[in-house]
Motif scaffolding. Structure first.
Motif, mmCIF file in Angstrom:
data_model
loop_
_atom_site.group_PDB
_atom_site.id
_atom_site.type_symbol
_atom_site.label_atom_id
_atom_site.label_comp_id
_atom_site.label_asym_id
_atom_site.label_seq_id
_atom_site.Cartn_x
_atom_site.Cartn_y
_atom_site.Cartn_z
ATOM 1 N N VAL A 1 45.369 -29.246 5.658
ATOM 2 C CA VAL A 1 45.161 -30.479 4.886
ATOM 3 C C VAL A 1 45.814 -30.354 3.509
ATOM 4 C CG1 VAL A 1 43.424 -31.947 3.781
ATOM 5 C CG2 VAL A 1 43.045 -31.114 6.111
ATOM 6 N N GLU B 1 44.607 -36.617 9.758
ATOM 7 C CA GLU B 1 43.476 -36.222 10.593
ATOM 8 C C GLU B 1 43.906 -35.880 12.021
ATOM 9 O OE1 GLU B 1 40.373 -39.084 10.475
ATOM 10 O OE2 GLU B 1 39.991 -38.861 8.330
ATOM 11 N N LYS B 2 44.922 -36.566 12.513
ATOM 12 C CA LYS B 2 45.417 -36.291 13.867
ATOM 13 C C LYS B 2 46.319 -35.059 13.889
ATOM 14 C CE LYS B 2 45.294 -41.039 15.659
ATOM 15 N NZ LYS B 2 46.116 -42.125 16.247
ATOM 16 N N LYS C 1 44.936 -31.425 13.884
ATOM 17 C CA LYS C 1 44.279 -30.960 15.119
ATOM 18 C C LYS C 1 45.272 -30.223 16.020
ATOM 19 C CE LYS C 1 40.445 -32.813 13.851
ATOM 20 N NZ LYS C 1 39.395 -31.942 13.285
#
Length: 247
Positions: free
Chosen positions: A59, A81-82, A85
Motif C-alpha cells: 500500500v 485494494e485489488k 491482493k
C-alpha cells in the motif's frame, strides 16, 4: 491490442532488470513505480520498497505512485485494494494499461534501473498459496491418495527423495505463512495505534468542551463509531478488570 502475459513479463524484466515470473508479483507496487520512473526519472525511488513482503508495504508503494499520478495529472484511478491482493487478472489489466502508457510517453532515453533503485534487492516477491494447495502437493509427493487409495506395500524406493521433498515443501510453506502472519500482525498494530490516537484526541476535546458546558455532535458520532461492535462480538469478561489491576 492486448499484450500477452509472457510478452509483458519479458518487457518488464528487460526494462527494470528484474526476474519476475508471474504477473501477480507486480501487486507489491514496486515495479509499477519504477515503470513510471523510467518515463519521468524523478520518482522518489528511495521511498519505494522493491522487496516488499507485506500488504501494508505494498500500500505504501502505491501511495507513492498515487502522488506521482496526481503531480503529473495522470487521469487513471489506481485500484489499490485489488492490486495489493496480488491476483493475476487485476494486475494483468493494470500492467497492460501501464505498458500502453509507457509506449505513449517514454522518450527513448536510457534508463539505469538498478542504479535508480540504488542496488536495492529486488528478488521476485513470493506468492503465498492456500494451505490446501500445499497439502495436496505434499500428499501427492508422499504418494497419498493414489488410484485405489492404497500405498504400495514396498513403500518408497531405496534412495527416493519424495518424502524429504514433501517435508521441505511444507516447511517452506510454513515459513511463508509465518511471514505473512507477522505482516498481518504489524498491519493490525499499525492501524490500532492510529485509532488509539484518534480516541485520545476525541476524549481530550470532549472533556474540554464539557468543562465549557458545550457539546459537539460530530465528536459523539466519532466515539459511537470507535466503540461500536459487530454482531457476535463480545468484550472479554476480564477486560475491564485488567485495566484496573496494578502490580
Amino acid at each position: 491490442m492486448a499484450v500477452s502475459r509472457s510478452d509483458l513479463l519479458a518487457w518488464l524484466n528487460e526494462l527494470l532488470q528484474l526476474n519476475y515470473t508471474k504477473i501477480e508479483q507486480c501487486g507489491t507496487g514496486g515495479a509499477y513505480c519504477q515503470i513510471l520512473d523510467s518515463i519521468y526519472g524523478d520518482l522518489p525511488m528511495a521511498r519505494v520498497k522493491m522487496n516488499a513482503k507485506h500488504e501494508y508495504e505494498f500500500v505504501a508503494n502505491f501511495k507513492v505512485m498515487q502522488n506521482v499520478f496526481k503531480a503529473k495529472k495522470i487521469d487513471k484511478p489506481i485500484p489499490i485494494e485489488k492490486l495489493v491482493k496480488c491476483k493475476m487478472q487485476d494486475n494483468l489489466e493494470f500492467l497492460q494499461w501501464m505498458k500502453r502508457f509507457w509506449d505513449s510517453n517514454y522518450g527513448g532515453q536510457g534508463y539505469d534501473a538498478v542504479g535508480r533503485r540504488r542496488g536495492a534487492p529486488a528478488e521476485p516477491p513470493a506468492t503465498i498459496a492456500p494451505l490446501s494447495t500445499g497439502a495436496r502437493s505434499a500428499s501427492a509427493a508422499l504418494g497419498v491418495g493414489r488410484s485405489g487409495g492404497k500405498t504400495p506395500i514396498s513403500g518408497h524406493r531405496a534412495g527416493s527423495t519424495q518424502p524429504n521433498e514433501a517435508m521441505q515443501a511444507l516447511q517452506t510453506q510454513l515459513r511463508e505463512m509465518s511471514t505473512h502472519m507477522e505482516g498481518l500482525e504489524k498491519e493490525r498494530d499499525f492501524y490500532f495505534a492510529k485509532l488509539r490516537d484518534i480516541e485520545i484526541l476525541v476524549q481530550q476535546q470532549s472533556e474540554t468542551l464539557e468543562s465549557q458546558g458545550k457539546e459537539d455532535d460530530n465528536l459523539k458520532e466519532i466515539q459511537k463509531i470507535l466503540y461500536s461492535t459487530e454482531d457476535g462480538f463480545e468484550v472479554p469478561e476480564n477486560a475491564a478488570v485488567d485495566e484496573e489491576e496494578t502490580f
